[in-house]
Design an enzyme around this catalytic site. Structure first.
Site, short mmCIF file in Angstrom:
data_model
loop_
_atom_site.label_atom_id
_atom_site.label_comp_id
_atom_site.label_asym_id
_atom_site.label_seq_id
_atom_site.Cartn_x
_atom_site.Cartn_y
_atom_site.Cartn_z
N GLU A 1 24.75 57.64 20.72
CA GLU A 1 24.48 58.96 21.47
C GLU A 1 22.92 59.40 21.41
O GLU A 1 22.44 59.54 20.47
CB GLU A 1 25.38 59.99 20.81
N ASP B 1 23.33 73.17 20.01
CA ASP B 1 22.55 72.59 18.96
C ASP B 1 22.06 73.69 18.04
O ASP B 1 21.39 74.61 18.42
CB ASP B 1 21.43 71.59 19.51
N TYR C 1 35.68 64.38 22.34
CA TYR C 1 34.61 64.86 21.37
C TYR C 1 35.33 66.00 20.67
O TYR C 1 35.60 67.00 21.48
CB TYR C 1 33.17 65.01 21.99
#
Length: 265
Positions: free
Chosen positions: A44, A55, A168
Site C-alpha cells: 500500500e 492518519d 479494510y
C-alpha cells in the site's frame, strides 16, 4: 473475484504501507522492493495529502517530509513506474478523494491501470459517494477498497455486499498509529461482514508487532501495517530498505505461524 481477492485464497495476506517520496524518490522505490522481497503480498503506497483525516502523527509527519522533498501526484506515479522495473508485487494506493478528483477520475484510473495499480483506498470517500468514481474504476479494472469500522453499524451490509478486492477493517476508533489495545468486538465485526460477502477482510490501524499480526491473522484474511514501517523509514532515512525488509520478514513469519496454527487446530 478480482486479482486482489485471489491473493487471499488459502493464504493470509500481509499488506504493508509506505508514504511515497518519504524521505526521497529512490528510497521509496527501494522500500517498495524491500517490502516485496520481505514477503509482502500487496504493498500500500500512500499519496501524501495536506489534511489526512484518517492518519495519526507518524504518517502525517511522513507526508510533510514528502512535501519538503517536492512530491506531486506525478512523482508518485513515477515512483511506481521505477519500482515496476524491479518488482511486480501488487500495489494499491491510499489516497484522499480530492487528489483523485483534481487529477480526474478517468485520467487517474487510466494511469493506475498503466502501472498495474490494483486498487484504491480512499478513507474520506463515503459509500454514498462511491458512484462518481466507479465508472472509471470499472473501466480500468481498479478495485475501490472500502473501509468498515467498529461504528459502521447498519451500513455494514451494503458496504460489504458492494465490495471488491478486499475490505479494510479498521481495528479501533480514531486515527492510525501504533496501539496495544484494539476494539474488543473485532471477531464479531469480521463475522458480520462475512455474512454478506466472500470478499476478503484485512485488519489495519495500530498493528505493529509480530504477535499482534499473528492474532489479527486468526481473525481476518489479512493484516495491514503502516505506522510501524513509516516510523522505521523516519529513523533510518536512506538506510531504511534493509530494516524494512527485516521487519517485513518478521511479520510474514508471524502470519505464516497463524496459518499453521489454524491448520493444526
Amino acid at each position: 473475484m478480482s486479482n486482489l481477492a485471489n491473493i487471499f485464497k488459502n493464504h493470509k495476506a500481509f499488506i504493508p504501507f509506505v508514504v511515497a517520496d518519504d524521505p526521497d524518490f529512490d528510497t521509496t522505490v527501494a522500500n517498495i522492493v524491500a517490502l516485496a522481497e520481505g514477503g509482502a503480498d500487496i504493498v500500500e503506497v500512500g499519496i501524501p495529502f495536506s489534511d489526512p483525516i484518517a492518519d495519526g502523527p507518524v504518517i502525517q509527519s511522513a507526508d510533510l517530509r514528502a512535501f519538503a522533498a517536492g512530491v506531486r501526484t506525478k512523482t508518485v506515479f513515477e515512483i511506481v513506474e521505477a519500482a515496476r522495473k524491479q518488482t511486480d508485487v501488487p500495489i494499491v494506493f491510499l489516497t484522499y478523494l480530492n487528489i483523485v478528483f483534481k487529477y480526474g477520475y478517468e485520467a487517474f484510473c487510466k494511469k493506475c491501470h498503466e502501472l498495474a495499480i490494483s486498487g484504491l483506498v480512499i478513507p474520506d470517500m463515503p459509500y454514498e459517494s462511491k458512484a462518481e468514481i466507479m465508472p472509471a474504476a470499472n473501466k480500468y479494472g481498479i478495485d475501490i477498497i472500502p473501509l468498515i469500522t467498529p461504528t459502521s453499524g447498519h451500513r455494514i451490509e451494503k458496504i460489504a455486499k458492494d465490495a471488491s478486492g478486499f475490505i479494510y477493517v479498521v481495528s479501533s476508533l480514531g486515527i492510525t498509529g501504533e496501539r496495544n489495545e484494539f476494539f474488543n468486538g473485532l471477531k464479531d465485526l469480521v463475522a458480520e461482514i462475512k455474512q454478506y460477502t466472500d470478499v476478503p477482510t484485512a485488519i489495519g490501524f495500530g498493528v505493529h508487532t509480530p504477535e499482534q499480526a499473528k492474532e489479527m491473522a486468526t481473525i481476518a484474511d489479512g493484516v495491514i501495517i503502516g505506522s510501524a514501517i513509516v516510523d522505521i523509514v523516519d529513523k533510518q532515512k536512506q538506510n531504511a530498505p534493509e530494516a524494512v525488509e527485516k521487519f517485513t520478514k518478521s511479520i510474514r513469519s508471524a502470519i505464516n505461524e497463524s496459518n499453521t496454527r489454524k491448520a493444526t487446530v
